[in-house]
Design a protein around this motif. Structure first.
Motif, mmCIF file in Angstrom:
data_model
loop_
_atom_site.group_PDB
_atom_site.id
_atom_site.type_symbol
_atom_site.label_atom_id
_atom_site.label_comp_id
_atom_site.label_asym_id
_atom_site.label_seq_id
_atom_site.Cartn_x
_atom_site.Cartn_y
_atom_site.Cartn_z
ATOM 1 N N ASP A 169 -0.677 -5.228 0.673
ATOM 2 C CA ASP A 169 -1.939 -5.013 -0.029
ATOM 3 C C ASP A 169 -2.455 -6.343 -0.586
ATOM 4 O O ASP A 169 -3.527 -6.806 -0.220
ATOM 5 C CB ASP A 169 -1.738 -3.992 -1.150
ATOM 6 C CG ASP A 169 -3.039 -3.681 -1.876
ATOM 7 O OD1 ASP A 169 -4.113 -4.061 -1.373
ATOM 8 O OD2 ASP A 169 -2.983 -3.062 -2.952
ATOM 9 N N SER A 206 3.105 -1.937 4.464
ATOM 10 C CA SER A 206 1.792 -2.558 4.668
ATOM 11 C C SER A 206 1.391 -3.374 3.438
ATOM 12 O O SER A 206 1.317 -2.849 2.314
ATOM 13 C CB SER A 206 0.728 -1.493 4.940
ATOM 14 O OG SER A 206 1.018 -0.813 6.142
ATOM 15 N N ASP A 231 1.384 -10.312 11.462
ATOM 16 C CA ASP A 231 -0.059 -10.168 11.286
ATOM 17 C C ASP A 231 -0.542 -9.373 12.489
ATOM 18 O O ASP A 231 -0.697 -9.914 13.586
ATOM 19 C CB ASP A 231 -0.732 -11.541 11.219
ATOM 20 C CG ASP A 231 -2.249 -11.437 11.056
ATOM 21 O OD1 ASP A 231 -2.761 -10.308 10.981
ATOM 22 O OD2 ASP A 231 -2.914 -12.489 11.015
ATOM 23 N N GLY A 232 -0.739 -8.086 12.296
ATOM 24 C CA GLY A 232 -0.968 -7.197 13.438
ATOM 25 C C GLY A 232 0.291 -7.189 14.285
ATOM 26 O O GLY A 232 1.376 -6.858 13.807
ATOM 27 N N TYR A 285 -7.525 -14.284 6.659
ATOM 28 C CA TYR A 285 -6.979 -13.062 6.082
ATOM 29 C C TYR A 285 -6.563 -12.123 7.207
ATOM 30 O O TYR A 285 -7.335 -11.858 8.130
ATOM 31 C CB TYR A 285 -8.017 -12.401 5.172
ATOM 32 C CG TYR A 285 -8.511 -13.349 4.093
ATOM 33 C CD1 TYR A 285 -7.810 -13.492 2.905
ATOM 34 C CD2 TYR A 285 -9.654 -14.124 4.305
ATOM 35 C CE1 TYR A 285 -8.245 -14.376 1.927
ATOM 36 C CE2 TYR A 285 -10.092 -15.007 3.327
ATOM 37 C CZ TYR A 285 -9.383 -15.137 2.145
ATOM 38 O OH TYR A 285 -9.811 -16.018 1.190
ATOM 39 N N GLY A 286 -5.340 -11.644 7.138
ATOM 40 C CA GLY A 286 -4.803 -10.840 8.230
ATOM 41 C C GLY A 286 -4.442 -9.429 7.813
ATOM 42 O O GLY A 286 -4.633 -9.014 6.667
ATOM 43 N N ASN A 287 -3.888 -8.709 8.760
ATOM 44 C CA ASN A 287 -3.394 -7.352 8.544
ATOM 45 C C ASN A 287 -1.873 -7.435 8.553
ATOM 46 O O ASN A 287 -1.236 -7.263 9.585
ATOM 47 C CB ASN A 287 -3.910 -6.434 9.655
ATOM 48 C CG ASN A 287 -3.441 -5.005 9.480
ATOM 49 O OD1 ASN A 287 -3.138 -4.571 8.370
ATOM 50 N ND2 ASN A 287 -3.356 -4.279 10.584
ATOM 51 N N TYR A 288 -1.300 -7.719 7.387
ATOM 52 C CA TYR A 288 0.115 -8.086 7.314
ATOM 53 C C TYR A 288 1.022 -6.871 7.114
ATOM 54 O O TYR A 288 0.698 -5.948 6.356
ATOM 55 C CB TYR A 288 0.343 -9.078 6.170
ATOM 56 C CG TYR A 288 -0.490 -10.333 6.295
ATOM 57 C CD1 TYR A 288 -0.305 -11.210 7.355
ATOM 58 C CD2 TYR A 288 -1.481 -10.619 5.346
ATOM 59 C CE1 TYR A 288 -1.071 -12.356 7.469
ATOM 60 C CE2 TYR A 288 -2.253 -11.771 5.460
ATOM 61 C CZ TYR A 288 -2.049 -12.627 6.526
ATOM 62 O OH TYR A 288 -2.816 -13.759 6.644
ATOM 63 N N THR A 289 2.165 -6.918 7.786
ATOM 64 C CA THR A 289 3.182 -5.867 7.670
ATOM 65 C C THR A 289 4.547 -6.513 7.520
ATOM 66 O O THR A 289 4.884 -7.471 8.239
ATOM 67 C CB THR A 289 3.194 -4.964 8.914
ATOM 68 O OG1 THR A 289 1.913 -4.374 9.081
ATOM 69 C CG2 THR A 289 4.238 -3.863 8.778
ATOM 70 N N ARG A 313 0.840 -1.204 0.000
ATOM 71 C CA ARG A 313 0.000 0.000 0.000
ATOM 72 C C ARG A 313 0.874 1.253 0.000
ATOM 73 O O ARG A 313 1.844 1.348 0.759
ATOM 74 C CB ARG A 313 -0.907 0.023 1.229
ATOM 75 C CG ARG A 313 -1.939 -1.089 1.267
ATOM 76 C CD ARG A 313 -2.990 -0.819 2.335
ATOM 77 N NE ARG A 313 -3.870 -1.970 2.509
ATOM 78 C CZ ARG A 313 -3.748 -2.851 3.491
ATOM 79 N NH1 ARG A 313 -2.809 -2.689 4.408
ATOM 80 N NH2 ARG A 313 -4.579 -3.869 3.590
#
Length: 391
Positions: free
Chosen positions: A319, A317, A207-208, A247-251, A188
């Motif tokens: 996408d 981040s 993931d978070g 599905y996660g919030n991946y960084t 992103r």
């Protein structure tokens, strides 16, 4: 026994060669003009044909992996390759390559074995129907029907190729979701000024706040996101979650100065700031464009501690994963619950090999190794031994 092998990649050719050497009547149907097309492009043309350090931890945890790896050792795999005229060497990372350093040469050796031992090759062939008729399979090609005693599916996936349509052979509901893996990732709000820059880095995936894994190696910054082997391997962790519909919030946390501790880097930067060299903070340490990006993120007047922390924890981040055309393998496949793990056969008797199985490994020859090993696994030890003894 008449056997039809659908797919002329590593799994299909391995199966066909061993079967032919055991006196079986084998036909290989391949949708491309020649068998081995995908092998010919592996390892940047050198063919990373296996990995001497292969183990179950390199894969996605499928029970099929452990059974296959327990049965087929690296030494036995080498025996198979040698019986085909392929000799290998191993690099410092355990990656196996042919002595010729030529993927095309590997394909030539495998093709030669198929022709030498009597396999029938059907290039440019699409199987349009496959129906169980008593104990046999009626297979349709164009307007012609053929009968076979056994059907082996080894047609790969949609990675770097057109996705095979095999719903007329096995139903779609035996598959898990399938996702591109070992693939670049889109980030992103990616800073396009980094496009084309390569940097050695340590990369961690979260993931978070939950740590998922870490890889080290070269990162390639692209205008859309991140690429490179370490990114590919971390993409596999995301792909495996997606196969499970998670599905996660991946960084991605990228340490672009892996050879200096944060404290040591901070001391260097502090000294340069003190000497009035703020415009040359990362000279001799980082590519200028990457240095500019870090300063921009940290702030033009950031102190040494903030700059060092930013360089050691450059966050991006996630996408999405890029599409099938960019992926090396596919995560997901035939669900283990539908397989007889002893034979890799479905209830219909159709045998499933290689990338069609719900098995995916990290980079370094693990996937090509598994493709061949899954084929060898379906033969008895005596059948394999016979095949290795015939050159």
């Amino acid at each position: 026994m008449k056997i039809l092998v659908i797919g002329g990649g590593m799994a299909g050719m391995t199966y066909a060669i061993v079967a032919c050497k055991n006196g079986l009547d084998v036909t290989v149907a391949e949708r491309n003009a020649r068998v081995g097309k995908k092998i010919a492009s592996t390892g940047n043309g050198k063919c990373n044909i296996g990995n001497a350090r292969v183990n179950a931890a390199c894969y996605n945890g499928s029970p099929v992996v452990r059974r296959v790896l327990d049965a087929i050792s690296v030494n036995e795999y080498r025996q198979f390759l040698i019986s085909c005229g392929i000799y290998t060497y191993t690099d410092m990372e355990g990656r196996m390559y042919p002595l010729s350093d030529s993927a095309a040469n590997v394909v030539d050796c495998l093709r030669h074995q198929l022709k030498k031992f009597g396999a029938t090759l059907w290039p440019d062939t699409e199987i349009t129907a496959c129906v169980k008729v008593g104990s046999q399979y009626q297979v349709t090609v164009g307007a012609t029907n053929y009968l076979f005693d056994k059907v082996v599916l080894a047609c790969g996936s949609g990675s770097q190729a057109e996705r095979p349509n095999i719903s007329h052979i096995i139903p779609n509901d035996v598959f898990t979701p399938t996702v591109p893996s070992l693939v670049p990732v889109k980030i992103r709000d990616m800073d396009g000024t980094l496009n084309g820059i390569r940097a050695r880095a340590n990369v961690s995936l979260y993931d978070g706040n939950v740590y998922m894994g870490k890889e080290s190696g070269e990162v390639l910054f692209k205008d859309y996101g991140l690429s490179g082997i370490c990114i590919f391997n971390l993409s596999a962790l995301i792909a495996r979650k997606m196969v499970q519909r998670k599905y996660g919030n991946y960084t991605f946390s990228v340490d672009v100065v892996p050879n200096l501790s944060q404290w040591d880097l901070q001391e260097i930067l502090h000294g340069r700031i003190k000497c009035g060299e703020r415009s040359k903070l990362f000279y001799g340490i980082l590519h200028n464009k990457l240095a500019e990006h870090i300063v921009k993120r940290a702030g033009a007047n950031a102190d040494a501690a903030t700059l060092a922390h930013t360089a050691k924890d450059l966050q991006f981040s996630f996408d999405r994963l890029l599409d099938w055309s960019k992926s090396q393998v596919t995560a997901g496949g035939v669900d283990d619950g539908y397989l007889d793990i002893d034979t890799l056969a479905l209830q219909s008797g159709v045998v499933v090999l290689g990338e069609l199985l719900n098995v995916d490994g990290i980079c370094g020859g693990n996937n090509l190794y598994f493709a061949a090993a899954s084929a060898l696994y379906t033969f008895s030890p005596s059948e394999r031994e016979k095949a290795y003894a015939i050159c």
